[in-house]
Design an enzyme around this catalytic site. Structure first.
Site, PDB file in Angstrom:
ATOM      1  N   GLU A 206      -8.435   1.787   0.796  1.00 34.46           N
ATOM      2  CA  GLU A 206      -7.439   2.861   0.798  1.00 34.46           C
ATOM      3  C   GLU A 206      -7.985   4.128   1.433  1.00 34.46           C
ATOM      4  O   GLU A 206      -7.419   5.199   1.265  1.00 34.46           O
ATOM      5  CB  GLU A 206      -6.955   3.136  -0.628  1.00 34.46           C
ATOM      6  CG  GLU A 206      -6.263   1.943  -1.246  1.00 34.46           C
ATOM      7  CD  GLU A 206      -5.594   2.258  -2.573  1.00 34.46           C
ATOM      8  OE1 GLU A 206      -5.401   3.445  -2.903  1.00 34.46           O
ATOM      9  OE2 GLU A 206      -5.271   1.311  -3.285  1.00 34.46           O
ATOM     10  N   LYS A 338       5.551   1.232  -9.266  1.00 41.09           N
ATOM     11  CA  LYS A 338       5.377   0.621  -7.949  1.00 41.09           C
ATOM     12  C   LYS A 338       6.593  -0.250  -7.688  1.00 41.09           C
ATOM     13  O   LYS A 338       6.739  -1.317  -8.302  1.00 41.09           O
ATOM     14  CB  LYS A 338       4.132  -0.272  -7.957  1.00 41.09           C
ATOM     15  CG  LYS A 338       2.800   0.470  -8.065  1.00 41.09           C
ATOM     16  CD  LYS A 338       1.690  -0.559  -8.322  1.00 41.09           C
ATOM     17  CE  LYS A 338       0.310  -0.018  -8.041  1.00 41.09           C
ATOM     18  NZ  LYS A 338      -0.740  -0.959  -8.528  1.00 41.09           N
TER      19      LYS A 338
HETATM   20  C1  2PG Z   1      -3.574   0.124  -8.106  1.00 37.36           C
HETATM   21  C2  2PG Z   1      -3.265  -0.044  -6.628  1.00 37.36           C
HETATM   22  C3  2PG Z   1      -3.448   1.205  -5.839  1.00 37.36           C
HETATM   23  P1  2PG Z   1      -3.237  -2.440  -5.620  1.00 37.36           P
HETATM   24  O1  2PG Z   1      -4.235  -0.710  -8.729  1.00 37.36           O
HETATM   25  O2  2PG Z   1      -3.100   1.080  -8.700  1.00 37.36           O
HETATM   26  O3  2PG Z   1      -4.742   1.751  -5.987  1.00 37.36           O
HETATM   27  O4  2PG Z   1      -4.003  -1.105  -6.076  1.00 37.36           O
HETATM   28  O5  2PG Z   1      -2.129  -2.022  -4.732  1.00 37.36           O
HETATM   29  O6  2PG Z   1      -4.265  -3.267  -4.936  1.00 37.36           O
HETATM   30  O7  2PG Z   1      -2.722  -3.071  -6.878  1.00 37.36           O
HETATM   31 MG    MG Z   2      -3.876   0.415 -10.691  1.00 38.72          MG
END
Ligand code: 2PG
Ligand code: MG
Length: 429
Positions: A206, A338
């Site tokens: 990231e 998300k």
């Molecule tokens: C998280 C995300 C972003 P990933 O764990 O919060 O840092 O990672 O998208 O790989 O789940």
């Molecule tokens: Mg996370």
């Protein structure tokens, strides 16, 4: 015929920040308005997440999305044709019904979220409004407190350190732009300190500095030094936020910290993190325990939740029912939001509504696999969530979101306000 009626949906394969295929959707309305969105992808995913549908096989490491793109162009395009883009709830209900599985495994959450977000973008374009205003109306005026990664670890840096995200947040900043100014200086100072000590080894997934440390705690010390070197007061002006992402190294109440060569049970893991909270200016910890350790989450929240924010990511997977259940157990006090963990904007919004009902804070979050899509910056403001997590302060798939939020702050001008420290979750005693 209604102006906001969907006239055409088109899916295509584009590429994400890891060079992997992903799904983009274009939605054209009868008025001529167009919306576009791209699905992001996680690496440290919760088992309760909706399915990111991949082709498997040998091409592109099995990550190809020709099936998901095909679903956008066939089943989904047909089903949503002539639907009203201004009715997001009905549109998302149709996507859920069409998929017909609890985990979105038939059509793929990547196909669904690209369409769900593109429909919102198209409806906003038809209303000639920026997405945040279309979603939240004139009262959508709060700029989020950003959580910005300085060191990347865990699944995003070949497990060089166990903790996934060492981030800063700026509770002392007056506005969003100032929070970015301060973070830029901390990011630069951290890079310079690592270069001086010969520990600079590039960047993680990231864009955070690759963490060439000997222990997890050394990263915390380096972060405090970087904040000081940047001329800011640790804690009051610039504080630390962690994403432990403990599901990556903990299962069934056993946590294996590879770098520290330690195997901990839930109680010692809670004690370790609570010790860090006492000794470092930490204001937020995400996924301190693994997704299956509900009792651990409750114990950790009981111990530190009145002082710091305890965030559920893999633990809550943006799901309203899990947020309610966690609140009943006193586990966590903030939900990470998300959209691709659920597959539709409506379900993600429902998780945020549930959070508000139970007194949890929220953070809209990007994934480790991202693109130029800036929808989430608009969600954070439009839904009034108060916090935004996008990754580091480098690489354009990250900067696109920070820059978009800067533009929103400028557009809101004196009508806007900065969420600041008040956005952080705290459990009531
Ligand atoms: C998280 C995300 C972003 P990933 O764990 O919060 O840092 O990672 O998208 O790989 O789940
Ligand atoms: Mg996370």
């Amino acid at each position: 015929m209604k102006e906001t009626e969907i006239a055409y949906v088109h899916g295509r394969r584009v590429w994400d920040s890891r060079g992997r295929p992903t799904v983009e959707a274009d939605v054209l309305l009868e008025s001529g308005a167009v919306g576009r969105a791209i699905a992001p992808a996680g690496a440290s995913t919760g088992t309760g997440e909706a399915l990111d549908l991949r082709d498997g096989g040998t091409a592109f490491g099995g990550y190809d999305v020709t099936r998901a793109v095909g679903h956008v162009n066939n089943d989904i395009a047909r089903a949503v044709l002539h639907m009203d883009a201004a009715d997001q709830a009905a549109l998302d209900a149709k996507l859920i019904e069409l998929d017909g599985t609890p985990s979105k495994s038939r059509l793929g959450a990547n196909a669904l979220i690209a369409v769900s977000m593109a429909v919102a973008q198209a409806a906003a374009a038809a209303a000639a409004e920026p997405l945040y205003r279309y979603l939240g109306g004139p009262s959508a005026s709060t700029l989020p407190l950003p959580q910005i990664q300085i060191f990347g670890g865990g699944a995003h840096a070949a497990r060089r350190v166990d903790i996934q995200d060492f981030m800063v947040t700026c509770p002392g900043a007056q506005n969003f732009a100032q929070a970015l100014n301060w973070t830029a200086e901390v990011y630069r100072a951290a890079g310079a300190l690592m270069a001086e000590s010969g520990a600079l080894a590039g960047v993680a997934d990231e864009g955070g500095w690759w963490p060439a440390f000997d222990s997890n705690e050394q990263a915390l010390e380096a972060l405090v030094r970087a904040i000081e070197k940047a001329g800011r007061r640790p804690g009051t002006e610039v504080a630390i936020a962690l994403d432990v992402a403990a599901s990556q190294f903990g299962h069934g109440g056993t946590y294996t910290l590879g770098l520290d060569k330690k195997e901990l049970d839930t109680e010692s893991m809670v004690a370790l993190l609570a010790g860090w909270v006492r000794r470092y200016p930490i204001v937020s910890i995400e996924d301190p325990l693994s997704e299956d350790d509900h009792a651990g989450f409750a114990a950790f929240t009981a111990e530190v939740g009145s002082r710091i924010q305890v965030v559920g990511d893999d633990f809550l997977v943006s799901e309203a029912s899990r947020v309610r259940e966690a609140a009943l157990r006193g586990a966590a006090n903030c939900v990470l939001l998300k959209p691709n963990q659920r597959g539709t904007l409506t379900e993600t919004l429902n998780a945020w509504k549930a959070a508000q009902d139970v007194g949890f804070a929220g953070i809209v979050s990007a994934r480790s696999g991202e693109t130029e899509d800036t929808t989430i910056a608009h969600l954070a403001v439009g839904w009034g969530v108060g916090q935004l997590k996008v990754g580091s302060f480098a690489r354009s798939e990250r900067m696109a979101k920070w820059n978009e939020a800067l533009r929103i702050e400028e557009a809101l001008s004196v009508r806007g306000s900065f969420a600041g420290a008040a956005a952080l979750g705290r459990s009531k005693r």
